[in-house]
Design a protein around this motif. Structure first.
Motif, PDB file in Angstrom:
ATOM      1  N   TYR A   1       0.024   7.276   2.493  1.00  0.00           N
ATOM      2  CA  TYR A   1      -1.017   8.312   2.587  1.00  0.00           C
ATOM      3  C   TYR A   1      -2.406   7.690   2.526  1.00  0.00           C
ATOM      4  O   TYR A   1      -3.288   8.005   3.332  1.00  0.00           O
ATOM      5  CB  TYR A   1      -0.843   9.346   1.473  1.00  0.00           C
ATOM      6  CG  TYR A   1      -1.631  10.622   1.710  1.00  0.00           C
ATOM      7  CD1 TYR A   1      -1.061  11.702   2.382  1.00  0.00           C
ATOM      8  CD2 TYR A   1      -2.944  10.751   1.273  1.00  0.00           C
ATOM      9  CE1 TYR A   1      -1.774  12.868   2.615  1.00  0.00           C
ATOM     10  CE2 TYR A   1      -3.670  11.910   1.509  1.00  0.00           C
ATOM     11  CZ  TYR A   1      -3.076  12.978   2.175  1.00  0.00           C
ATOM     12  OH  TYR A   1      -3.792  14.119   2.412  1.00  0.00           O
ATOM     13  N   ALA A   2      -2.590   6.792   1.563  1.00  0.00           N
ATOM     14  CA  ALA A   2      -3.922   6.195   1.362  1.00  0.00           C
ATOM     15  C   ALA A   2      -4.301   5.298   2.534  1.00  0.00           C
ATOM     16  O   ALA A   2      -5.453   5.302   2.991  1.00  0.00           O
ATOM     17  CB  ALA A   2      -3.944   5.423   0.047  1.00  0.00           C
TER      18      ALA A   2
ATOM     19  N   ARG B   1      -5.076   7.217   5.730  1.00  0.00           N
ATOM     20  CA  ARG B   1      -6.382   7.841   5.585  1.00  0.00           C
ATOM     21  C   ARG B   1      -7.514   6.829   5.814  1.00  0.00           C
ATOM     22  O   ARG B   1      -8.514   7.138   6.465  1.00  0.00           O
ATOM     23  CB  ARG B   1      -6.444   8.422   4.182  1.00  0.00           C
ATOM     24  CG  ARG B   1      -7.438   9.530   4.005  1.00  0.00           C
ATOM     25  CD  ARG B   1      -8.833   8.972   3.909  1.00  0.00           C
ATOM     26  NE  ARG B   1      -9.751   9.987   3.554  1.00  0.00           N
ATOM     27  CZ  ARG B   1     -10.087  10.237   2.306  1.00  0.00           C
ATOM     28  NH1 ARG B   1      -9.557   9.569   1.313  1.00  0.00           N
ATOM     29  NH2 ARG B   1     -10.987  11.164   2.069  1.00  0.00           N
ATOM     30  N   ALA B   2      -7.361   5.607   5.271  1.00  0.00           N
ATOM     31  CA  ALA B   2      -8.397   4.583   5.458  1.00  0.00           C
ATOM     32  C   ALA B   2      -8.560   4.259   6.943  1.00  0.00           C
ATOM     33  O   ALA B   2      -9.685   4.128   7.443  1.00  0.00           O
ATOM     34  CB  ALA B   2      -8.049   3.325   4.664  1.00  0.00           C
TER      35      ALA B   2
ATOM     36  N   HIS C   1       0.850  -1.184   0.000  1.00  0.00           N
ATOM     37  CA  HIS C   1       0.000   0.000   0.000  1.00  0.00           C
ATOM     38  C   HIS C   1       0.891   1.241   0.000  1.00  0.00           C
ATOM     39  O   HIS C   1       2.098   1.157   0.184  1.00  0.00           O
ATOM     40  CB  HIS C   1      -0.907   0.031   1.232  1.00  0.00           C
ATOM     41  CG  HIS C   1      -2.044  -0.939   1.178  1.00  0.00           C
ATOM     42  ND1 HIS C   1      -2.057  -2.113   1.877  1.00  0.00           N
ATOM     43  CD2 HIS C   1      -3.212  -0.902   0.501  1.00  0.00           C
ATOM     44  CE1 HIS C   1      -3.181  -2.766   1.631  1.00  0.00           C
ATOM     45  NE2 HIS C   1      -3.894  -2.051   0.798  1.00  0.00           N
ATOM     46  N   GLU C   2       0.245   2.396  -0.182  1.00  0.00           N
ATOM     47  CA  GLU C   2       0.920   3.685  -0.045  1.00  0.00           C
ATOM     48  C   GLU C   2       0.535   4.271   1.313  1.00  0.00           C
ATOM     49  O   GLU C   2      -0.636   4.211   1.705  1.00  0.00           O
ATOM     50  CB  GLU C   2       0.446   4.646  -1.148  1.00  0.00           C
ATOM     51  CG  GLU C   2       1.051   4.375  -2.502  1.00  0.00           C
ATOM     52  CD  GLU C   2       2.488   4.880  -2.591  1.00  0.00           C
ATOM     53  OE1 GLU C   2       2.799   5.900  -1.966  1.00  0.00           O
ATOM     54  OE2 GLU C   2       3.281   4.239  -3.301  1.00  0.00           O
TER      55      GLU C   2
ATOM     56  N   GLY D   1       1.749  15.846   2.959  1.00  0.00           N
ATOM     57  CA  GLY D   1       0.721  16.049   3.966  1.00  0.00           C
ATOM     58  C   GLY D   1       0.143  17.437   3.869  1.00  0.00           C
ATOM     59  O   GLY D   1       0.492  18.185   2.942  1.00  0.00           O
ATOM     60  N   PRO D   2      -0.720  17.862   4.807  1.00  0.00           N
ATOM     61  CA  PRO D   2      -1.267  17.059   5.901  1.00  0.00           C
ATOM     62  C   PRO D   2      -2.228  15.970   5.404  1.00  0.00           C
ATOM     63  O   PRO D   2      -2.545  15.923   4.215  1.00  0.00           O
ATOM     64  CB  PRO D   2      -2.024  18.095   6.750  1.00  0.00           C
ATOM     65  CG  PRO D   2      -2.235  19.278   5.879  1.00  0.00           C
ATOM     66  CD  PRO D   2      -1.254  19.223   4.774  1.00  0.00           C
TER      67      PRO D   2
ATOM     68  N   ASN E   1      -5.687  14.144   4.683  1.00  0.00           N
ATOM     69  CA  ASN E   1      -6.980  14.727   4.289  1.00  0.00           C
ATOM     70  C   ASN E   1      -8.100  14.243   5.198  1.00  0.00           C
ATOM     71  O   ASN E   1      -9.159  13.828   4.743  1.00  0.00           O
ATOM     72  CB  ASN E   1      -7.285  14.410   2.814  1.00  0.00           C
ATOM     73  CG  ASN E   1      -7.296  12.930   2.527  1.00  0.00           C
ATOM     74  OD1 ASN E   1      -6.783  12.144   3.312  1.00  0.00           O
ATOM     75  ND2 ASN E   1      -7.867  12.551   1.408  1.00  0.00           N
TER      76      ASN E   1
ATOM     77  N   VAL F   1       6.213  12.413   1.117  1.00  0.00           N
ATOM     78  CA  VAL F   1       4.811  12.717   1.384  1.00  0.00           C
ATOM     79  C   VAL F   1       4.725  14.110   2.000  1.00  0.00           C
ATOM     80  O   VAL F   1       5.323  14.361   3.051  1.00  0.00           O
ATOM     81  CB  VAL F   1       4.195  11.689   2.368  1.00  0.00           C
ATOM     82  CG1 VAL F   1       2.745  12.033   2.656  1.00  0.00           C
ATOM     83  CG2 VAL F   1       4.331  10.265   1.824  1.00  0.00           C
TER      84      VAL F   1
END
Lengths: 447, 447
Positions: free
Chosen positions: A105-106, A109-110, A102-103, A201-202, A204, A199
């Motif tokens: 950031y994603a 967020r999840a 995975h990345e 950021g911030p 989301n 990355v």
């Protein structure tokens, strides 16, 4: 004793219609329920009735070893737990997700989203995905090296933690009159520039109720233990004997101080597959019913995967062939060593080994009365081998219902387990302090 | 007419406490509800009471242009819709996800999971993420070029479709007596080897109820329209006038035959932001209340982002400065052109333009009575500009409730909209045929 309040913690590790590999063939289960979200929602509610700390789903980013006989995962854990959150109120929700595929950031967020929608009940079991089949689904020709996977995991968690901190508590203003939604001084770029990830950021997403998910880890290799000592707040582990459990517990706890952490900051939760019945003989007979339903061709393939060795044509009634050292393994190191020790220590034939592994793929199996199960848990807990347990019901929902209705009340009567939830968040259930925020809680340099 | 059954389709595009950028400041909303999953669950149930085809959440993998005044996304759409599935029964659930910043195996699996847990109601709004802020969160120094993003999207969807087909219908055997879970002859590797992705497969999820999510697309650039013509089954689009709507509709439908598709295989759904009141004057006054709450400093930043041009210090009462051609834009091409045309066509000042864009960021806004709104929808539908509509309530939940309780019944009386659900899946609501399976439905080469 290092335990807070002298009470133990219990996670229910849920898998299909049960952890035993033949569970779906036994009359106590209905195989088609693996496909039904209502089944998993029901399991979560049973666990919540028992006041358990959390439920947990494992995951693997590939089809299993042998699709013909393998009761296969249907649901992705984060989505499944999102669908369980609305039908539960208190129980923690721990999802497995891979740092290798995975990345940050994603994924950060999840998990923030799961934490928001469950009002602070999200947990992340951090895995590095040690199988070839997974590597092939993400553009690799082979499993990325063990050490490289852990190095990536290290960076990944570092980025994720910074992102989760990027909205300070109090960043949301919500002043409709002045038209100020957030205080920009409390929403921070992270400007992460590592070897593998860059990355800005911030994140989301405003700060979630727990600040971030509970961080869970399950690898017991040297890399895995060091990773756990740095980051994990709960560790799932497979330990076969009390002595091994005590040694692992001590080893892990002793590593914490070096990372500025206290012993209570990490909860060690050995796995247990309990077969529960009115008498010990009935419990043993029940376990044997399940063992008798194992398909040797499937079990051999699964064993081959665990050991990274093709045993599919190997004779069942001979001991394992000689195995290499763990250092030669690039896949799931700790599982390899556990199986190797289990077979060697008791001189098991392959057939016997398959039976031993059938319940929990290397986790300890115990058949007994509710009192015997409770005694065993108390022994491990008081003996310094566990802060709690990762309960892996061999068949579902019955094996979980029996544990909740018959074992939990004994633990409660002994003062070893809560009778009501006293916290609202997953961190709270595990007795962990709120997560500090690196921006809000930083002492100014000039102070 | 190319419409099936002469009935139109309605998607509710849900965003925070309303699409109008100042919605959260108006007394008809409560700003803190953007953080509350129960708010979104309530919206879904309202939409389901209206028998709408689907609800939809947009997404953006970065914080918005100006965090101080920007009501920010809290939830990630796939997890949010997973939490909405258990409290609804029929309505479709469409989540935005980016092909630029996910891996196809993981995303295909997440959508399969959503489709399983909603019993066949998942939809995927495919986006390529055209902002710099998103690129910075995924290791890029600039937005990947428009054409490259679409090339990746093409491969991504190709891989995902193959993965969704990898378990044929009927692959699950679930024969407990024989110990056969799946028929290995019906579970297929995909062995995808493209320019960007190499994926072995099969997907780690049996075939979901719809076979795959409904595929939705919203870009209206040339690349976007070609992508839609190849893959999309529903298209969200921003069209300001009936003539523009008709031209776009015809353009898109005319492209389908080249890809072996029929006109009914793709539904065109223009966006509409409806302000609804008892009289037209009251509706216009209501819209003006919202316009009056716009923060010019925020609106200027948002406009700057849409145009890729810093207008934050630009005078409000002058027309826009000259703008480049769309071909010079690497970000969101179609939104750029739409804003440019809107401003130029009516010679708007920046202040007027900001007011026009406040309702739906370029989507058409209409203030009127329920009858007037219904008339307008019927005109577009019968006039060959729409197969249905993407309804974007300016404030929530009130704007959705008004649409469902006051406009939908008129459409139903006119025979333009269903009075009960006649299907159980999202594809079924949109009148689309079941997805064929490339393995099961293939004609053998020697037949």
């Amino acid at each position: 004793m290092t335990h807070d309040n002298n009470t133990l913690h219990i996670n229910a590790f849920l898998m299909g219609v049960g952890h035993h590999e033949a569970a779906w063939r036994h009359p106590r289960t209905e195989a088609h329920r693996v496909l039904d979200v209502a089944h998993y929602q029901e399991l979560a509610r049973i666990a919540e009735r028992g006041r358990l700390d959390s439920i947990f789903f494992a995951d693997n980013l590939a089809v299993g070893a042998y699709v013909k006989r393998n009761v296969h995962t249907v649901f992705e854990p984060i989505t499944l737990l999102s669908a369980i959150a609305p039908v539960t109120e208190k129980i923690g929700l721990i999802a497995t997700a891979s740092t290798s595929y995975h990345e940050p950031y994603a994924l950060a967020r999840a998990f923030a989203s799961l934490d928001h929608l469950s009002n602070g009940r999200a947990g992340w079991n951090i895995v590095t995905s040690g199988t070839e089949a997974e590597a092939f689904n993400f553009g690799y020709d082979a499993i990325p090296e063990h050490a490289r996977r852990y190095a990536r995991a290290e960076e990944f968690v570092d980025v994720a933690e910074q992102l989760w901190d990027s909205w300070e508590p109090g960043a949301l203003v919500l002043d409709a009159d002045e038209g100020v939604f957030a205080d920009p001084g409390k929403v921070h770029a992270v400007d992460y520039a590592g070897e593998r990830f860059r990355v800005r950021g911030p994140l989301n997403s405003p700060r979630s109720p727990q600040g971030r998910p509970l961080l869970v880890q399950a690898g017991s290799s040297e890399d895995g233990k060091e990773f756990a000592a740095r980051h994990a707040e709960a560790v799932f582990t497979a330990q076969q004997t009390l002595a091994e459990g005590q040694a692992f517990y001590r080893d892990l706890k002793d590593r914490l101080a070096r990372h500025g952490r206290a012993e209570g900051d990490l909860k060690v939760l050995p796995g247990l597959v309990p077969f529960i019945a009115d008498t010990e003989a009935e419990a043993v007979a029940l376990q044997q019913e399940f063992t008798g339903l194992i398909s040797p061709d499937y079990a051999l393939r699964q064993l081959s995967t665990m050991l990274g060795l093709d045993l599919t044509a190997y004779p069942l009634d001979r001991p394992l062939p000689p195995l290499p050292d763990e250092s030669a393994v690039e896949g799931q190191k700790s599982r390899f060593t556990l199986v190797k020790q289990l077979a060697a220590g008791r001189e098991l034939t392959v057939r016997q080994l398959i039976g031993e592994l059938g319940g929990g793929r290397g986790h300890r199996t115990l058949a007994g009365t509710p009192e015997q199960i409770a005694d065993d848990l108390e022994t491990w807990f008081r003996g310094g081998a566990a802060d709690g347990f990762n309960i892996m019901p061999p068949y579902l929902p019955g094996g979980l219902t029996d544990f909740v209705e018959r074992v939990v009340p004994i633990l409660q009567r002994r003062g070893l387990f809560r009778t009501e939830y006293t916290a609202t968040t997953l961190r709270g259930h595990y007795g962990l302090a709120p997560v500090p925020n690196r921006f809000a809680d930083a002492v100014p340099a000039t102070a």
